[in-house]
Design an enzyme around this catalytic site. Sequence first.
Site, mmCIF file in Angstrom:
data_model
loop_
_atom_site.group_PDB
_atom_site.id
_atom_site.type_symbol
_atom_site.label_atom_id
_atom_site.label_comp_id
_atom_site.label_asym_id
_atom_site.label_seq_id
_atom_site.Cartn_x
_atom_site.Cartn_y
_atom_site.Cartn_z
ATOM 1 N N HIS A 244 20.820 14.691 27.754
ATOM 2 C CA HIS A 244 19.624 14.483 26.935
ATOM 3 C C HIS A 244 18.477 15.422 27.316
ATOM 4 O O HIS A 244 17.448 15.444 26.635
ATOM 5 C CB HIS A 244 19.170 13.011 26.995
ATOM 6 N N ASP A 299 26.430 11.479 29.283
ATOM 7 C CA ASP A 299 25.127 12.153 29.409
ATOM 8 C C ASP A 299 25.128 13.220 30.505
ATOM 9 O O ASP A 299 24.283 13.217 31.398
ATOM 10 C CB ASP A 299 24.018 11.132 29.686
ATOM 11 N N SER A 382 15.341 12.439 35.165
ATOM 12 C CA SER A 382 16.585 12.530 34.402
ATOM 13 C C SER A 382 17.413 13.720 34.860
ATOM 14 O O SER A 382 16.897 14.825 35.060
ATOM 15 C CB SER A 382 16.277 12.672 32.913
#
Length: 922
Positions: A244, A299, A382
């Site tokens: 992402h 992801d 992230s």
Amino acid sequence: MKFRSLLILFFFANILNAQNDWRIAKHTSSLDHVDRLVLPELDNELLLQQELNRRGPGIAPRFAESIDVDITPDNHGTWDYTVSGKAVWRFRIHSKDAKSLNLGFTKFFLPEGGMLVIYSPDMETIDGPFTPADNEEHEQLWTPVFEGDELVVEVQVPAQNKSQLQLKLSSINHDFLGFGAVVSGSCNVDVLCGIDDGFPEIEEHRDIIQSVAVIGLNGGTFCTGFLVNNARQDCTPFFMTADHCGIDNGNAASLVAYWNFQNSSCREPGSTASGQDGNGLLNMSNTGSIFRSGSGTSDFTLVELDDPVNENADAYMAGWDRGSTAPSSAVCVHHPNTEEKRISFEDNPLTMTDGFTNGPSSNFTHVRVTDWDLGTTEPGSSGSPLFDQNERVVGQLHGGGAACGNNQSDWYGAFARSWTGNSSSSTRLSDWLDPDGTGVMTVDGIEASFCTFGIEPIQANLQACPDEEATFALIPSLNFTSDVTLDITNVPAGASFSLSVNPVPPGDTTYLTISNLSALALDDYIINVNASDSENSALGMLVLSVIETPLATTLTTPSDNATNIGTAPTYFWNSVPSASTYHIEVATDEAFTDIVTEATVTSSTHNAGGLENGTLYYWRVTTTNQCGESTSEVSSFTTLLDLAVVANPVSIALCNTETANFNITIGSDFSESGATLSATNLPTGASIIFNTNPLPAGQTSSVSISDLEGNPSGTYTITINVDDGVNSNTRNIGLFLEAAPTPVDMNAPADNAVEVDQTPQFIWVPSSDAQNYTIEIATDQDFNNIVEGTTTNITVFTVPSDLAPSTVYYWRVIANGDCGNSTSDVRSFTTIIIDEVVELNNTLIDIRPNPTSGLLNISLSGLLSGDLMVEVYGINGQQLLSERRTGVTQFDVNLSNYPDGVYLLKLVNEQSVLTRKIILSK
């Protein structure tokens, strides 16, 4: 395999005195004549608010606004040429109020001998150089962030290779946030913490900490990522992050990884400092990558950096475990909110889950951390790695609710699920991290230096005079597997070179000698060194600066024949590009036989004391380098006379009832027979006494200022004047006077007020200079019988318990201050009368209950003559009820529809009015 290494021979840090830096072309025109692009102004606050509104789970945060441009050396910028035959293209960019700028070149090819640098207009900060070693198959270059809102792009190429230059700037990225400036939560733990700070558990993870970097993409977004080892353990620079974060085939070239962005010390978790900006540096990076694989299911994204990891990064290639067993504990290293690197710990077992669920699943895609035991994660974390109890990666951060102040969970895309991905090389890890299909389940991490190939120069930047030779000592690294052949290119035309040994065994020394320097112009030259054995290669860069005896400098400050110069002046002179050092001499004679101070420095300024007042001095500066020296012309200056007027202390804080005492000392160049002391700007009515007046040179007099009472609080500046008839000077003394508080103005209750509540609220106006207030309530005017005496810092006071009804009270307020107190006027009031039976026109009237829950009963012991009007008013005076009663002896008044509170009941007939206060409490 063939392994290409970019050799950075020395670390290019941002430096001072950069005007002499070899990376900036010399002998070019002023920057004032260089083409300058001023971009439209952007609203940083608006962009920040828009960014905060768009943020959410699974969205990579942004720090910069991208501005599309089309800039090439053909349509913008300014060309120049140096005496040594370099073509120099420069272009200035200004984006007002940008926190930093970074550039995206979608076409980048430098010919042999070329380089690109970026620097601030004042040349104090420089990034680069980027060289032909940065030419990549994707033909792009995205620069690291450059602090400030203006920069200069400079490209240097040999004039004969100018036509080969390919350069297109397509994106200028305006930082509205401050890369690394958004603070993370204070519960985070710096990676620099350790056993001495109470965190011994961090010590054993120093290696994996070095695998993690904060990354920028497309010049505008940021995430965290990490280096990952492969089954061959050949140091291929694979780098993982979250899907992402937005990396794909089209933009992987724009990735910039920043190494060792961390605070220089351990900030105590939970402290104010831990929740503020750190002091990490963004001066070590890799730019550019190639997309290898990725999948949204777990992801993950895997790229390969298109150059080996910066050898100064002390990097680590993280190991991994692709098994399905949930870890018994975990560690995460990350950059929360793109802030300095932090570390978090989970001491309890983790769970393999199907997506963002809580329970275990055999069809897992994620690893769940129930809650962090030390530290947390935040936006910007992230893509950061999750290490198991064996320091092997088992996932990368996808999302979750963890933050300082909660115990919410985080979910990491499972490495085991990413291994198989979606059954293609572009959607799984296995093809890249186990290219030989060995089936290995785990791989441990290794130091990135394990596979470093390069040539260590004893000195990579040499200066030489035209009649000298320049000799570089070069040592191939021990990681080469056989003798290393050196290929020397880009030697300046007219010069010649030789190698003492070629090929050279790994770890041995060979000497590169450049001769015939007299054929070269005075300039900086880049020489490339290509090293290779049968399997590996490396590219290095040397800098040769051909210099001559430096020119004489020009002295600037103190200027020639200057007067009134202090006895510890700062000297300034013009810098000379080829000077290695400057030797400054200060003497009392023009022949410099009596030198009072001298020093050798590398900058064009020097500060020194030790001079005498009222003395003529001479000074000069000699510029030196290995080719010779040149001496400036001589300048002279005269130091000021010692006419100092020194006060001790220079400021005094006191009450206006006190006397200010201080000392005055005058300089040695006043008259020995004495100078007259006087004062101006004294406070009203004040008087001053000088213990010694006139005051001889160099002596001290005590001073007293009295009769200050009556002056209000404030700052007073008194000027002491010293005059001996020839020389004069002054000195200001600051008096910070504080007066006793002024008496307060009393607001409520009003004087002689009646029907006052038994728990009244007392209000008064603040008094200047009051530190607090004492309110006194008594039953006598002399305050002998005080029923309440309270000291408070506020100007509103409510008595804590009911006062007696139907009683006259007296009250006053004393304002207390550091310099005394003052007492207000005395006021009186009468408390509410709550008798239930009252008399009106010889008629007894019984009103009850009071307080009432809603229904109020009124009984008359006989008829009142005439009509009786019954009226009810709110405490604010608004009439709520008006009824006429005639010929009755008993009736009710219904207040149940009104809110709780105090109301006024009025009974009115032709002769009189009866008013009672009614309390409604349901």
